[in-house]
Design a protein around this motif. Structure first.
Motif, PDB file in Angstrom:
ATOM      1  N   ASP A 134     -24.439  13.354  -5.178  1.00 31.43           N
ATOM      2  CA  ASP A 134     -23.482  14.037  -6.042  1.00 31.43           C
ATOM      3  C   ASP A 134     -22.363  13.068  -6.354  1.00 31.43           C
ATOM      4  O   ASP A 134     -21.462  12.832  -5.536  1.00 31.43           O
ATOM      5  CB  ASP A 134     -22.951  15.292  -5.334  1.00 31.43           C
ATOM      6  N   GLY A 135     -22.404  12.490  -7.549  1.00 23.37           N
ATOM      7  CA  GLY A 135     -21.413  11.495  -7.932  1.00 23.37           C
ATOM      8  C   GLY A 135     -20.079  12.115  -8.306  1.00 23.37           C
ATOM      9  O   GLY A 135     -20.007  13.262  -8.730  1.00 23.37           O
ATOM     10  N   HIS A 136     -19.012  11.340  -8.158  1.00 23.24           N
ATOM     11  CA  HIS A 136     -17.678  11.758  -8.591  1.00 23.24           C
ATOM     12  C   HIS A 136     -16.945  10.536  -9.130  1.00 23.24           C
ATOM     13  O   HIS A 136     -17.196   9.407  -8.718  1.00 23.24           O
ATOM     14  CB  HIS A 136     -16.885  12.404  -7.449  1.00 23.24           C
ATOM     15  N   GLY A 137     -16.061  10.769 -10.092  1.00 22.72           N
ATOM     16  CA  GLY A 137     -15.379   9.662 -10.752  1.00 22.72           C
ATOM     17  C   GLY A 137     -16.322   8.882 -11.655  1.00 22.72           C
ATOM     18  O   GLY A 137     -16.082   7.713 -11.967  1.00 22.72           O
ATOM     19  N   GLY A 138     -17.410   9.519 -12.056  1.00 25.72           N
ATOM     20  CA  GLY A 138     -18.460   8.849 -12.827  1.00 25.72           C
ATOM     21  C   GLY A 138     -19.766   8.844 -12.053  1.00 25.72           C
ATOM     22  O   GLY A 138     -19.786   9.099 -10.845  1.00 25.72           O
ATOM     23  N   ALA A 139     -20.859   8.540 -12.739  1.00 24.89           N
ATOM     24  CA  ALA A 139     -22.191   8.599 -12.122  1.00 24.89           C
ATOM     25  C   ALA A 139     -22.674   7.256 -11.596  1.00 24.89           C
ATOM     26  O   ALA A 139     -23.800   7.157 -11.110  1.00 24.89           O
ATOM     27  CB  ALA A 139     -23.202   9.144 -13.130  1.00 24.89           C
ATOM     28  N   ALA A 140     -21.847   6.213 -11.661  1.00 28.36           N
ATOM     29  CA  ALA A 140     -22.308   4.861 -11.326  1.00 28.36           C
ATOM     30  C   ALA A 140     -22.809   4.746  -9.895  1.00 28.36           C
ATOM     31  O   ALA A 140     -23.875   4.156  -9.639  1.00 28.36           O
ATOM     32  CB  ALA A 140     -21.187   3.851 -11.577  1.00 28.36           C
ATOM     33  N   ALA A 141     -22.066   5.277  -8.931  1.00 25.84           N
ATOM     34  CA  ALA A 141     -22.476   5.163  -7.521  1.00 25.84           C
ATOM     35  C   ALA A 141     -23.740   5.982  -7.250  1.00 25.84           C
ATOM     36  O   ALA A 141     -24.637   5.535  -6.521  1.00 25.84           O
ATOM     37  CB  ALA A 141     -21.338   5.623  -6.610  1.00 25.84           C
ATOM     38  N   ALA A 142     -23.820   7.183  -7.838  1.00 28.99           N
ATOM     39  CA  ALA A 142     -25.018   8.009  -7.668  1.00 28.99           C
ATOM     40  C   ALA A 142     -26.230   7.332  -8.301  1.00 28.99           C
ATOM     41  O   ALA A 142     -27.328   7.356  -7.729  1.00 28.99           O
ATOM     42  CB  ALA A 142     -24.794   9.389  -8.280  1.00 28.99           C
ATOM     43  N   ASP A 143     -26.039   6.727  -9.463  1.00 29.38           N
ATOM     44  CA  ASP A 143     -27.133   5.992 -10.115  1.00 29.38           C
ATOM     45  C   ASP A 143     -27.603   4.823  -9.253  1.00 29.38           C
ATOM     46  O   ASP A 143     -28.804   4.559  -9.130  1.00 29.38           O
ATOM     47  CB  ASP A 143     -26.683   5.469 -11.483  1.00 29.38           C
ATOM     48  N   PHE A 144     -26.648   4.105  -8.663  1.00 24.87           N
ATOM     49  CA  PHE A 144     -26.976   2.955  -7.824  1.00 24.87           C
ATOM     50  C   PHE A 144     -27.817   3.389  -6.629  1.00 24.87           C
ATOM     51  O   PHE A 144     -28.835   2.753  -6.303  1.00 24.87           O
ATOM     52  CB  PHE A 144     -25.687   2.272  -7.358  1.00 24.87           C
ATOM     53  N   CYS A 145     -27.407   4.485  -5.968  1.00 26.94           N
ATOM     54  CA  CYS A 145     -28.177   4.995  -4.829  1.00 26.94           C
ATOM     55  C   CYS A 145     -29.553   5.476  -5.267  1.00 26.94           C
ATOM     56  O   CYS A 145     -30.554   5.252  -4.571  1.00 26.94           O
ATOM     57  CB  CYS A 145     -27.418   6.137  -4.160  1.00 26.94           C
ATOM     58  N   ASP A 146     -29.610   6.129  -6.405  1.00 25.21           N
ATOM     59  CA  ASP A 146     -30.877   6.642  -6.909  1.00 25.21           C
ATOM     60  C   ASP A 146     -31.864   5.509  -7.171  1.00 25.21           C
ATOM     61  O   ASP A 146     -33.064   5.652  -6.954  1.00 25.21           O
ATOM     62  CB  ASP A 146     -30.613   7.430  -8.190  1.00 25.21           C
ATOM     63  N   ARG A 147     -31.350   4.377  -7.607  1.00 22.05           N
ATOM     64  CA  ARG A 147     -32.210   3.229  -7.928  1.00 22.05           C
ATOM     65  C   ARG A 147     -32.646   2.448  -6.693  1.00 22.05           C
ATOM     66  O   ARG A 147     -33.783   1.976  -6.621  1.00 22.05           O
ATOM     67  CB  ARG A 147     -31.483   2.288  -8.892  1.00 22.05           C
ATOM     68  N   PHE A 148     -31.758   2.327  -5.693  1.00 18.63           N
ATOM     69  CA  PHE A 148     -32.009   1.353  -4.628  1.00 18.63           C
ATOM     70  C   PHE A 148     -32.148   1.915  -3.214  1.00 18.63           C
ATOM     71  O   PHE A 148     -32.623   1.213  -2.320  1.00 18.63           O
ATOM     72  CB  PHE A 148     -30.895   0.292  -4.630  1.00 18.63           C
TER      73      PHE A 148
ATOM     74  N   LEU B 132     -26.557  21.435 -15.280  1.00 15.29           N
ATOM     75  CA  LEU B 132     -25.307  20.807 -15.709  1.00 15.29           C
ATOM     76  C   LEU B 132     -24.085  21.618 -15.304  1.00 15.29           C
ATOM     77  O   LEU B 132     -23.034  21.060 -14.966  1.00 15.29           O
ATOM     78  CB  LEU B 132     -25.320  20.619 -17.228  1.00 15.29           C
ATOM     79  N   GLY B 133     -24.185  22.952 -15.318  1.00 17.61           N
ATOM     80  CA  GLY B 133     -23.021  23.784 -15.069  1.00 17.61           C
ATOM     81  C   GLY B 133     -22.056  23.720 -16.248  1.00 17.61           C
ATOM     82  O   GLY B 133     -22.476  23.612 -17.401  1.00 17.61           O
ATOM     83  N   LYS B 134     -20.777  23.702 -15.959  1.00 25.45           N
ATOM     84  CA  LYS B 134     -19.771  23.650 -17.022  1.00 25.45           C
ATOM     85  C   LYS B 134     -19.165  22.261 -17.168  1.00 25.45           C
ATOM     86  O   LYS B 134     -18.136  22.099 -17.829  1.00 25.45           O
ATOM     87  CB  LYS B 134     -18.669  24.684 -16.743  1.00 25.45           C
ATOM     88  N   ARG B 135     -19.816  21.277 -16.552  1.00 25.93           N
ATOM     89  CA  ARG B 135     -19.328  19.908 -16.665  1.00 25.93           C
ATOM     90  C   ARG B 135     -19.859  19.244 -17.946  1.00 25.93           C
ATOM     91  O   ARG B 135     -20.892  19.646 -18.483  1.00 25.93           O
ATOM     92  CB  ARG B 135     -19.777  19.097 -15.448  1.00 25.93           C
ATOM     93  N   LYS B 136     -19.151  18.227 -18.390  1.00 32.59           N
ATOM     94  CA  LYS B 136     -19.586  17.502 -19.588  1.00 32.59           C
ATOM     95  C   LYS B 136     -20.770  16.591 -19.293  1.00 32.59           C
ATOM     96  O   LYS B 136     -21.562  16.274 -20.173  1.00 32.59           O
ATOM     97  CB  LYS B 136     -18.425  16.672 -20.146  1.00 32.59           C
ATOM     98  N   GLU B 137     -20.871  16.169 -18.042  1.00 30.94           N
ATOM     99  CA  GLU B 137     -21.919  15.224 -17.643  1.00 30.94           C
ATOM    100  C   GLU B 137     -22.500  15.644 -16.306  1.00 30.94           C
ATOM    101  O   GLU B 137     -21.782  16.139 -15.439  1.00 30.94           O
ATOM    102  CB  GLU B 137     -21.341  13.813 -17.535  1.00 30.94           C
ATOM    103  N   ASN B 138     -23.805  15.452 -16.145  1.00 31.58           N
ATOM    104  CA  ASN B 138     -24.435  15.713 -14.856  1.00 31.58           C
ATOM    105  C   ASN B 138     -24.402  14.439 -14.032  1.00 31.58           C
ATOM    106  O   ASN B 138     -25.102  13.469 -14.334  1.00 31.58           O
ATOM    107  CB  ASN B 138     -25.873  16.201 -15.047  1.00 31.58           C
ATOM    108  N   GLU B 139     -23.573  14.443 -12.982  1.00 31.77           N
ATOM    109  CA  GLU B 139     -23.439  13.274 -12.117  1.00 31.77           C
ATOM    110  C   GLU B 139     -24.285  13.389 -10.861  1.00 31.77           C
ATOM    111  O   GLU B 139     -24.229  12.519  -9.991  1.00 31.77           O
ATOM    112  CB  GLU B 139     -21.963  13.072 -11.738  1.00 31.77           C
TER     113      GLU B 139
END
Length: 374
Positions: free
Chosen positions: A129-143, A103-110
């Motif tokens: 490595d997502g930025h501005g939220g994890a939505a795009a990284a999640d999408f790539c991880d899924r598809f 996680l590092g020092k971030r509030k969320e692991n993107e």
């Protein structure tokens, strides 16, 4: 010495391999099959016991069986690919691949990562490595794996497969974002570094953003990706040609339109018209298992703190890839990384061969000597 072994085998046993390649492959990977096959024919018994079971133990042949080089990963040899390419090729087992994220020092692991077997002969590894939220990284991880698997059916060239997959998944994410009531999806994006390994020897890497892939060859790093930053002349020119601009922050870091530190990504839909593209740069490498120790995929939490040679040295001190991935990401945090840190480590034939006897790290080294300037 590996080529001589194969020549000898093909000369004396080639006919049987051509008639029963599938059976032979199974025999080498399964102790029970070795026993049954040897009972079928005295000729088969002599062939397998003399060349692929020299100690009569019934265990599958490995690198150490042939005494070729020191290796601490005990993996069986892939017979059909070895004959096809004329050299001994180990079986890369997904269970031996090391993965770790911090996680590092971030509030969320993107950060997101994935490893999979797409076909009988193709393995898949990816970090996002997502930025501005994890939505795009999640999408790539899924598809992403699904897109690649679909294109592998249509196309043999894995560089073309990866390029098509990156472009199509970017379009698919855009469709989802425009249909969503969540307007923040238009401003989020992700890096993507994806590697495909066919027959244990043909490696192809594609990347957008600043996640990286490197190969450790003879103990030295071979960079397989180049960061897509506005510092690169051709990248900056494309942004300007499309009407965008590059601005530097207080730390001297360039950003597209003062917002994005990379010139290529999946997502970042608000900057697509400004020249931020999803087309990856690709790299094809033929592995040399006598020299190549591992492939490592990392996100910028590792890259901007630990340089390429340090990555090789840290991993080479570890007993296995799982330990190495954990140690590498933890080391980045200890060195001061505030971002999420993720690593995937894929062991190859020379794992453990190029261990350095003297490795030292300086906590006082300048930031400019690490990360993207390494």
């Amino acid at each position: 010495m590996s080529t001589a072994v194969l020549v000898t085998f093909v000369r004396h046993g080639g006919a049987r391999v051509r008639k029963g390649a599938v059976l032979t492959s199974r025999v080498l990977q399964d102790k029970s099959h070795v026993t049954s096959a040897c009972q079928c024919s005295p000729i088969h018994r002599r062939c397998f016991s003399s060349r692929f079971d020299p100690d009569g133990s019934g265990r599958p042949a490995t690198w150490d069986t042939f005494g070729i080089w020191d290796n601490r990963i005990d993996e069986p040899i892939q017979l059909p690919p070895s004959i096809k390419h004329g050299k001994l090729i180990p079986n890369i087992n997904l269970s031996k691949i090391g993965c770790s994220t911090q996680l590092g020092k971030r509030k969320e692991n993107e950060d997101r990562f994935n490893v999979a077997k797409l076909t009988d002969d193709v393995l898949f590894f990816a970090v996002y490595d997502g930025h501005g939220g994890a939505a795009a990284a999640d999408f790539c991880d899924r598809f992403m794996a699904n897109y690649i698997k679909e294109f592998l059916i249509q196309e043999q060239d894995m560089e073309k497969v990866l390029t098509k997959a990156f472009l199509e998944i970017d379009k698919a994410f855009a469709r989802q974002a425009h249909l969503s009531v969540n307007a923040t999806l238009l401003n989020c994006g992700t890096t993507a570094t994806v590697a495909l390994l066919r027959d244990g020897i043909e490696l192809v890497v594609a990347s957008v953003g600043d996640s990286r892939a490197l190969l450790c060859r003879k103990g030295k790093p071979v960079k397989l990706t180049i960061d897509h930053t506005p510092e690169r002349k051709e990248e900056k020119q494309r942004i300007r040609d499309c009407g965008g601009f590059v601005a530097w922050n207080s730390l001297g870091q360039p950003h597209v339109n003062g917002r994005l530190a990379m010139t290529r990504s999946i997502g970042d839909l608000d900057l697509k018209s400004m020249g931020v593209i999803a087309e990856p740069e690709t790299k094809r490498v033929k592995l040399h298992h006598a020299d190549d120790s591992f492939l490592v995929l990392t996100t910028d939490g590792v890259n901007f703190i630990v340089n390429s040679q340090e990555i090789c040295d840290i991993i080479n001190q570890c007993h296995d890839p799982n330990e190495a991935a954990q140690v590498l990401t933890e080391q980045a945090i200890q060195y001061g990384a505030e971002d999420n840190s993720t690593a995937i480590i894929v062991p190859f034939g020379a794992w453990g061969k190029h261990k350095s006897s003297e490795v030292s790290f300086s906590f006082s080294r300048g930031f400019a000597s690490s990360g993207r300037w390494a």
